[in-house]
Write a protein that holds these residues in place. Structure first.
Motif, mmCIF file in Angstrom:
data_model
loop_
_atom_site.group_PDB
_atom_site.id
_atom_site.type_symbol
_atom_site.label_atom_id
_atom_site.label_comp_id
_atom_site.label_asym_id
_atom_site.label_seq_id
_atom_site.Cartn_x
_atom_site.Cartn_y
_atom_site.Cartn_z
ATOM 1 N N GLY A 254 18.309 48.083 106.405
ATOM 2 C CA GLY A 254 17.366 47.598 107.408
ATOM 3 C C GLY A 254 17.371 48.444 108.665
ATOM 4 N N ILE A 255 18.560 48.827 109.116
ATOM 5 C CA ILE A 255 18.678 49.667 110.313
ATOM 6 C C ILE A 255 18.019 51.025 110.078
ATOM 7 C CG2 ILE A 255 20.329 50.909 111.770
ATOM 8 C CD1 ILE A 255 22.259 48.545 111.352
ATOM 9 N N ALA A 256 18.306 51.625 108.925
ATOM 10 C CA ALA A 256 17.731 52.939 108.612
ATOM 11 C C ALA A 256 16.211 52.868 108.514
ATOM 12 C CB ALA A 256 18.329 53.468 107.305
ATOM 13 N N MET A 257 15.700 51.812 107.886
ATOM 14 C CA MET A 257 14.245 51.663 107.752
ATOM 15 C C MET A 257 13.569 51.566 109.122
ATOM 16 S SD MET A 257 13.982 49.013 104.536
ATOM 17 C CE MET A 257 12.219 48.795 104.783
ATOM 18 N N LYS A 258 14.179 50.819 110.042
ATOM 19 C CA LYS A 258 13.580 50.672 111.368
ATOM 20 C C LYS A 258 13.581 52.008 112.107
ATOM 21 C CE LYS A 258 11.671 48.470 114.745
ATOM 22 N NZ LYS A 258 12.195 47.208 115.275
ATOM 23 N N ALA A 259 14.680 52.757 112.018
ATOM 24 C CA ALA A 259 14.751 54.066 112.676
ATOM 25 C C ALA A 259 13.684 55.012 112.141
ATOM 26 C CB ALA A 259 16.146 54.667 112.486
ATOM 27 N N LEU A 260 13.479 55.010 110.841
ATOM 28 C CA LEU A 260 12.464 55.869 110.239
ATOM 29 C C LEU A 260 11.054 55.449 110.656
ATOM 30 C CD1 LEU A 260 14.008 56.259 106.683
ATOM 31 C CD2 LEU A 260 13.632 58.105 108.337
ATOM 32 N N HIS A 261 10.820 54.152 110.737
ATOM 33 C CA HIS A 261 9.508 53.664 111.156
ATOM 34 C C HIS A 261 9.212 54.073 112.599
ATOM 35 C CE1 HIS A 261 6.792 50.085 112.359
ATOM 36 N NE2 HIS A 261 6.056 51.053 111.862
ATOM 37 N N LEU A 262 10.188 53.872 113.487
ATOM 38 C CA LEU A 262 10.002 54.262 114.892
ATOM 39 C C LEU A 262 9.747 55.765 115.007
ATOM 40 C CD1 LEU A 262 12.893 52.206 116.550
ATOM 41 C CD2 LEU A 262 10.438 51.757 116.771
ATOM 42 N N THR A 263 10.462 56.532 114.205
ATOM 43 C CA THR A 263 10.342 57.995 114.278
ATOM 44 C C THR A 263 8.971 58.462 113.800
ATOM 45 O OG1 THR A 263 12.721 58.212 113.916
ATOM 46 C CG2 THR A 263 11.369 60.166 113.515
ATOM 47 N N GLN A 264 8.500 57.890 112.716
ATOM 48 C CA GLN A 264 7.188 58.300 112.215
ATOM 49 C C GLN A 264 6.082 57.962 113.221
ATOM 50 O OE1 GLN A 264 8.312 57.607 107.523
ATOM 51 N NE2 GLN A 264 6.251 57.098 108.201
ATOM 52 N N GLU A 265 6.190 56.803 113.864
ATOM 53 C CA GLU A 265 5.206 56.453 114.900
ATOM 54 C C GLU A 265 5.247 57.451 116.040
ATOM 55 O OE1 GLU A 265 6.106 52.453 116.089
ATOM 56 O OE2 GLU A 265 4.552 51.619 114.770
ATOM 57 N N ARG A 266 6.450 57.804 116.472
ATOM 58 C CA ARG A 266 6.606 58.736 117.591
ATOM 59 C C ARG A 266 6.079 60.135 117.244
ATOM 60 N NH1 ARG A 266 6.599 59.975 122.785
ATOM 61 N NH2 ARG A 266 7.779 61.877 123.186
ATOM 62 N N LEU A 267 6.437 60.620 116.079
ATOM 63 C CA LEU A 267 6.046 61.973 115.693
ATOM 64 C C LEU A 267 4.549 62.085 115.429
ATOM 65 C CD1 LEU A 267 8.994 62.959 113.326
ATOM 66 C CD2 LEU A 267 8.706 63.503 115.751
ATOM 67 N N LEU A 268 3.951 60.999 114.995
ATOM 68 C CA LEU A 268 2.513 61.011 114.751
ATOM 69 C C LEU A 268 1.736 61.095 116.068
ATOM 70 C CD1 LEU A 268 0.408 60.838 112.481
ATOM 71 C CD2 LEU A 268 0.399 58.355 112.786
ATOM 72 N N ASP A 269 2.308 60.535 117.131
ATOM 73 C CA ASP A 269 1.637 60.522 118.434
ATOM 74 C C ASP A 269 2.021 61.701 119.321
ATOM 75 O OD1 ASP A 269 0.399 58.179 117.733
ATOM 76 O OD2 ASP A 269 1.917 56.896 118.672
ATOM 77 N N THR A 270 2.896 62.582 118.850
ATOM 78 C CA THR A 270 3.371 63.709 119.655
ATOM 79 C C THR A 270 2.902 65.016 119.034
ATOM 80 O OG1 THR A 270 5.352 62.439 120.242
ATOM 81 C CG2 THR A 270 5.392 64.812 120.661
#
Length: 353
Positions: A254-270
Motif C-alpha cells: 500500500g505504501i509503495a502504491m501510494k508513492a508511485l501514484h503521487l510520483t506519476q501525478e507529479r511527473l506528468l505535471d512537470t
C-alpha cells in the motif's frame, strides 16, 4: 508445498466504500497534521460502524469471519492512505485474533459479542523494554491465586496501548505451588483494576498509530481468561505473529502504491526539455522497475495469505512477503522521493511523509 498452486487474489469483501473513505477522509486527515500524535477516534469508529475493525469475528456472532486475503486487501487500502491507520488496524487484529483462535467456547462468545456490541480497540501486549520480543525471558508474571490469576509487570512498545479496551497479554505462569509453568497467554479488559497506561511514545514515523506502555499491578483475572493451555503462550504468539507478517506485507504494498501514484501525478505535471518528465525514457524505465517490484510484493503477499486460508502453515511464505514488501516499500519511497527534487525534502509534501 505445491509450487504450481494458483494464488487467489480475490476477496469476498466489497472494498468500494473503504477505498472512497481512505481517499476522502483518512489520507486528507493524515496530511493535515502529519506530526500530530493524537489518534483520531472518529476514523476507527466509522471503520467499526462499517464492520471493518471487527471483520474477523465469526459469523455465528454476527461477523464476516474474514479470510487472511480479505485482511490483506483491507490493509493495502488503509496503507495507501495512511501507514498509521494500517498499523492501528493490524495491532487491533493481532490482539483480537488470539481469543478467537484460542479462548474457550464460553469466553470466545463473551468476547466476540461484547466487541460486536460497541466500538473499542485491542492491544497485543508482548514486548518488554529489557527483553524485547524474547518471550522466553519475559519478566511479566501471572501468579495463580484463588479463582484466577494476578498479573504483574509491564509491556512496552504496544500498539493502541493508551486507548485499548481489550488486551491480549503474555506472562510467565506461576502456579499455587510456585512452579513455573512457562509463558502463557491471557485476556484482560483494559479497565480492569491494576491496569495502568504510560505516556504516548514519540516515534519518527507512524505518528498517528498510538504506541505506549501498559503496566499490570496485581491485576486479577478469572481462570477462564487463560487462552489456550498453561505454558502454551509461545505457540499462540508464533501463530498470531506469523499471520501478521502477511498483513505487514500488504502494508508495504500500500505504501509503495501510494508513492508511485503521487510520483506519476507529479511527473506528468512537470515539464523538462519540452515534454513531461513522465515521458523521459530513463524515468519511465525506473518507474517500470518499481511498479514490477510492487506487483511482485503483492503476489508474494497473496501467496502467503492463500496458504494460510487453505489451512496450511505459511511461515516461509509470510516471512518472504514481509521481507520483500518491506524492502520494496523502502526502495520505492526513497527513489520516488528523489524524483520530486527539493520538494521531496519537505514534510508539507506527501511524498516526504
Amino acid at each position: 508445498m505445491n509450487g504450481l498452486r494458483a494464488v487467489n487474489l480475490d476477496t469476498e469483501l466489497d472494498l468500494t466504500w473503504l477505498r472512497q473513505y481512505v481517499n476522502e477522509v483518512i489520507a486528507p486527515e493524515n496530511a493535515r497534521d502529519p506530526e500530530g500524535q493524537k489518534i483520531n477516534f472518529a476514523i476507527y469508529e466509522e471503520l467499526y460502524k462499517q464492520g471493518i475493525m471487527q471483520v474477523v469475528t465469526p459469523k455465528e456472532f454476527g461477523g464476516k469471519e474474514a479470510s487472511v486475503i480479505d485482511l490483506c486487501w483491507i490493509v493495502r487500502e488503509l496503507g495507501y492512505g495512511s501507514a498509521s491507520a494500517a498499523a492501528t488496524f493490524i495491532g487491533n487484529m493481532l490482539g483480537y485474533s488470539a481469543p478467537i483462535l484460542y479462548a474457550s467456547p464460553s469466553l470466545k462468545e463473551k468476547i466476540c459479542r461484547d466487541y460486536m456490541s460497541k466500538y473499542s480497540l485491542w492491544s497485543f501486549a508482548m514486548t518488554e523494554g529489557e527483553t524485547g520480543s524474547d518471550l522466553i525471558n519475559t519478566r511479566t508474571v501471572a501468579r495463580e491465586v484463588k479463582g484466577g490469576f494476578e498479573i504483574t509487570g509491564e509491556k512496552n512498545f504496544i500498539t493502541n496501548a493508551t486507548y485499548s479496551s481489550h488486551i491480549t497479554v503474555f506472562a510467565r505462569l506461576i502456579d499455587k505451588n510456585g512452579k513455573d509453568l512457562g509463558v502463557s497467554c491471557f485476556y484482560i479488559r483494559g479497565d480492569n483494576p491494576g491496569v495502568e497506561r504510560g505516556p504516548i511514545m514519540d516515534k519518527i514515523g507512524w505518528k498517528k498509530a498510538n504506541t505506549g506502555t501498559i503496566y499490570f499491578n496485581k491485576a486479577f483475572i478469572p481462570s477462564e481468561n487463560l487462552l489456550g493451555e498453561p505454558g502454551g503462550g509461545l505457540r499462540i504468539l508464533t501463530h498470531c505473529l506469523n499471520r501478521s507478517k502477511t498483513l505487514l506485507g500488504a502494508l508495504g504494498v500500500g505504501i509503495a502504491m501510494k508513492a508511485l501514484h503521487l510520483t506519476q501525478e507529479r511527473l506528468l505535471d512537470t515539464e523538462r526539455y519540452g515534454k513531461p518528465l513522465l515521458d523521459q525514457g530513463a524515468i519511465r524505465h525506473l518507474l517500470a522497475r518499481l511498479h514490477t517490484k510492487t506487483e511482485a510484493a503483492w503476489l508474494l503477499t497473496c501467496r502467503a495469505a492463500a496458504t494460510w486460508d487453505e489451512g496450511l502453515p505459511a511461515v516461509k511464505e509470510a516471512s518472504m512477503a514481509k521481507l520483500f514488501s518491506g524492502a520494496t516499500a523502502s526502495e520505492v519511497t526513497t527513489q520516488t522521493m528523489e524524483l520530486f527534487g527539493a520538494r521531496g525534502f519537505f514534510n508539507e509534501y506527501e511524498i516526504a511523509r
